[in-house]
Design a protein around this motif. Structure first.
Motif, short mmCIF file in Angstrom:
data_model
loop_
_atom_site.label_atom_id
_atom_site.label_comp_id
_atom_site.label_asym_id
_atom_site.label_seq_id
_atom_site.Cartn_x
_atom_site.Cartn_y
_atom_site.Cartn_z
N TYR A 368 16.84 33.68 -8.33
CA TYR A 368 18.08 33.46 -9.09
C TYR A 368 17.87 33.76 -10.57
O TYR A 368 18.68 34.47 -11.20
N ILE A 369 16.80 33.22 -11.13
CA ILE A 369 16.52 33.45 -12.56
C ILE A 369 16.27 34.92 -12.84
O ILE A 369 16.74 35.47 -13.85
N ALA A 370 15.54 35.59 -11.94
CA ALA A 370 15.25 37.01 -12.13
C ALA A 370 16.53 37.84 -12.14
O ALA A 370 16.69 38.74 -12.97
N VAL A 371 17.46 37.53 -11.24
CA VAL A 371 18.73 38.26 -11.19
C VAL A 371 19.52 38.05 -12.48
O VAL A 371 20.05 39.00 -13.08
N ALA A 374 17.72 39.86 -15.49
CA ALA A 374 17.86 41.32 -15.43
C ALA A 374 19.28 41.74 -15.77
O ALA A 374 19.50 42.72 -16.50
N SER A 375 20.26 40.99 -15.26
CA SER A 375 21.67 41.32 -15.54
C SER A 375 21.97 41.21 -17.03
O SER A 375 22.66 42.06 -17.61
N VAL A 378 20.31 44.13 -19.01
CA VAL A 378 21.09 45.36 -18.81
C VAL A 378 22.38 45.31 -19.63
O VAL A 378 22.76 46.29 -20.28
N PHE A 379 23.05 44.16 -19.64
CA PHE A 379 24.30 44.01 -20.38
C PHE A 379 24.07 44.20 -21.88
O PHE A 379 24.84 44.89 -22.56
N ALA A 380 23.00 43.59 -22.39
CA ALA A 380 22.69 43.73 -23.82
C ALA A 380 22.43 45.20 -24.17
O ALA A 380 22.90 45.69 -25.21
N GLY A 404 28.96 46.38 -11.79
CA GLY A 404 28.86 47.42 -10.77
C GLY A 404 27.42 47.60 -10.31
O GLY A 404 27.13 47.69 -9.12
N LEU A 405 26.51 47.64 -11.27
CA LEU A 405 25.08 47.75 -10.94
C LEU A 405 24.58 46.51 -10.21
O LEU A 405 23.80 46.61 -9.25
#
Length: 421
Positions: A368-371, A374-375, A378-380, A404-405
């Motif tokens: 959960y923390i990894a997702v 990472a999200s 990517v957003f930043a 989307g990713l």
């Protein structure tokens, strides 16, 4: 010859639909209350008021994310199979109370050190946050005990009180900071009916103020608290910093255009989250020990929601020219240029949440923390690339690309995990 193992428990999709309809009153009350508050602030407060309301709500979320998305989520999981009032039941409630108090104390210290509020406002703010956290914990206990009607009543009361307080304060021409504090304290008043409903349901029997706190319960609820920390750092905090940046770069009036789109998104996201939290997640948690049944349930709900969400969001886009002035103010009609990417990103976000709920139900803390991390990274990166090139449009384009990713990755990982079994 050995007896055949019992068939796994089934939770067909029709149960999801029936439960969703059961929470409809509460969801509609929350959505209606939020829409009315947004409308009042957009029309009666000065330009930029909508963004300041969102920033205040974001500040509330920064302090309540650990209790709401951590402790309360775990509490529902562990209380659901227990008899209210039993020793184990009291153990989980005691551990949840201790963790909530610690989270709020930490949040109050951080706010005091950052001096974002004067001392008087900080005291009122923390009292309000403490009251709504207590109400939320009791609401989670009612939900775990299957007292859905009582839970719905609390939700309706919270929406009505916060809306009425905001309207009264704005019409009295109070300064916006005082209006926002009134909005918070009105929600906190729902702690009183929550205590009455919990007592009637027998959820408070046998509780003692000086009862020992179970280390095992603290550790297990702590897993959910770690997940909430990731939501706080990689979700709420990112939103707060982004809004601060947009305010500083584009000014309050222009940022209100982006905020109107984000607020519209928040309203239907709130509806979706309420249904998922009260119907989908408890059933998914009950199937945590039956992976095959859980996968079938998730897949069935996913196939149901994908076209329904697409149709609903498409309808919002088709009605954008009159919907934005109706819900907010005519001066925010220019926000319709930002709506398309926001809706596309929201469709992907809401569907990706189904996969993430599965991680929560199975207490997969690391995954959960990894997702979440990472999200957020990517957003930043997307914001750093798109904002200088497209201005406000870059914020919604980054949102669409991010989710989307995320949906594509969640879908691929789900397919890959199932193909190995």
């Amino acid at each position: 010859m050995a007896a055949a193992p019992p068939a796994p428990a089934k939770f067909p999709v029709r149960h999801f639909v029936r439960g969703s309809l059961g929470t409809g009153v509460a969801v509609l009350a929350r959505a209606a209350g939020s829409l009315v508050v947004n409308k009042l602030v957009a029309t009666l407060a000065p330009a930029g008021g909508l963004t300041l309301l969102a920033q205040f709500q974001n500040l509330m979320a920064l302090l309540t994310t650990l209790p709401y998305d951590g402790v309360q989520v775990g509490l529902v999981k562990y209380l659901a199979p227990l008899r209210p009032g039993s020793p184990r039941y009291r153990t989980w409630l005691g551990a949840a109370t201790a963790l909530n108090a610690a989270a709020l104390l930490l949040g109050g210290v951080v706010l005091a050190l950052r001096r974002q509020l004067d001392w008087g406002s900080l005291l009122i703010f923390m009292v309000g946050i403490g009251l709504i956290t207590g109400q939320a914990m009791l609401g989670s206990s009612l939900l775990a005990a299957g007292r859905l009607r009582a839970y719905i009543g609390l939700t309706v009361a919270l929406a009505a009180l916060s809306t009425a307080a905001t309207a009264a304060a704005l019409w009295a021409k109070w300064p916006l900071p005082r209006v926002l504090l009134a909005y918070l304290l009105a929600q906190g008043l729902t702690l009183l009916p929550a205590l009455v409903l919990a007592a009637r349901a027998g959820l408070l029997q046998g509780l003692q103020l000086r009862a020992p706190i179970s280390r095992v319960a603290l550790r297990r609820l702590g897993q959910f608290l770690l997940m909430a920390v990731s939501t706080l750092l990689f979700g709420k905090a990112v939103d707060y910093v982004l809004r601060d940046y947009l305010l500083a770069t584009f000014g309050p009036a222009r940022t209100d255009l982006w905020q109107a789109v984000a607020k519209l998104s928040d309203n239907y996201t709130m509806v979706f989250s309420a249904v998922m939290g009260s119907v989908f997640y408890p059933r998914l948690a009950a199937l945590a020990g039956q992976p095959r049944a859980a996968r079938e349930y998730l897949r069935g709900v996913l196939l149901l929601l994908a076209p329904v969400l697409a149709a609903g969001l498409g309808l919002i886009y088709a009605c954008r020219a009159w919907l934005l002035p109706l819900l907010f103010a005519p001066r925010l009609l220019g926000a319709q240029a930002l709506l398309g990417p926001q809706l596309l990103g929201d469709w992907a976000k809401l569907l990706s949440w189904l996969f993430i709920f599965q991680l929560t139900a199975r207490a997969r803390t690391g995954a959960y923390i990894a997702v979440q991390a990472a999200s957020a990274v990517v957003f930043a990166g997307l914001l750093g690339w798109l904002l200088p090139r497209y201005g406000l449009q870059g914020a919604v384009l980054a949102h669409a690309a991010r989710y989307g990713l995320l949906l594509a990755c969640c879908g691929w990982m789900h397919y890959w995990a199932n193909s190995r079994k």
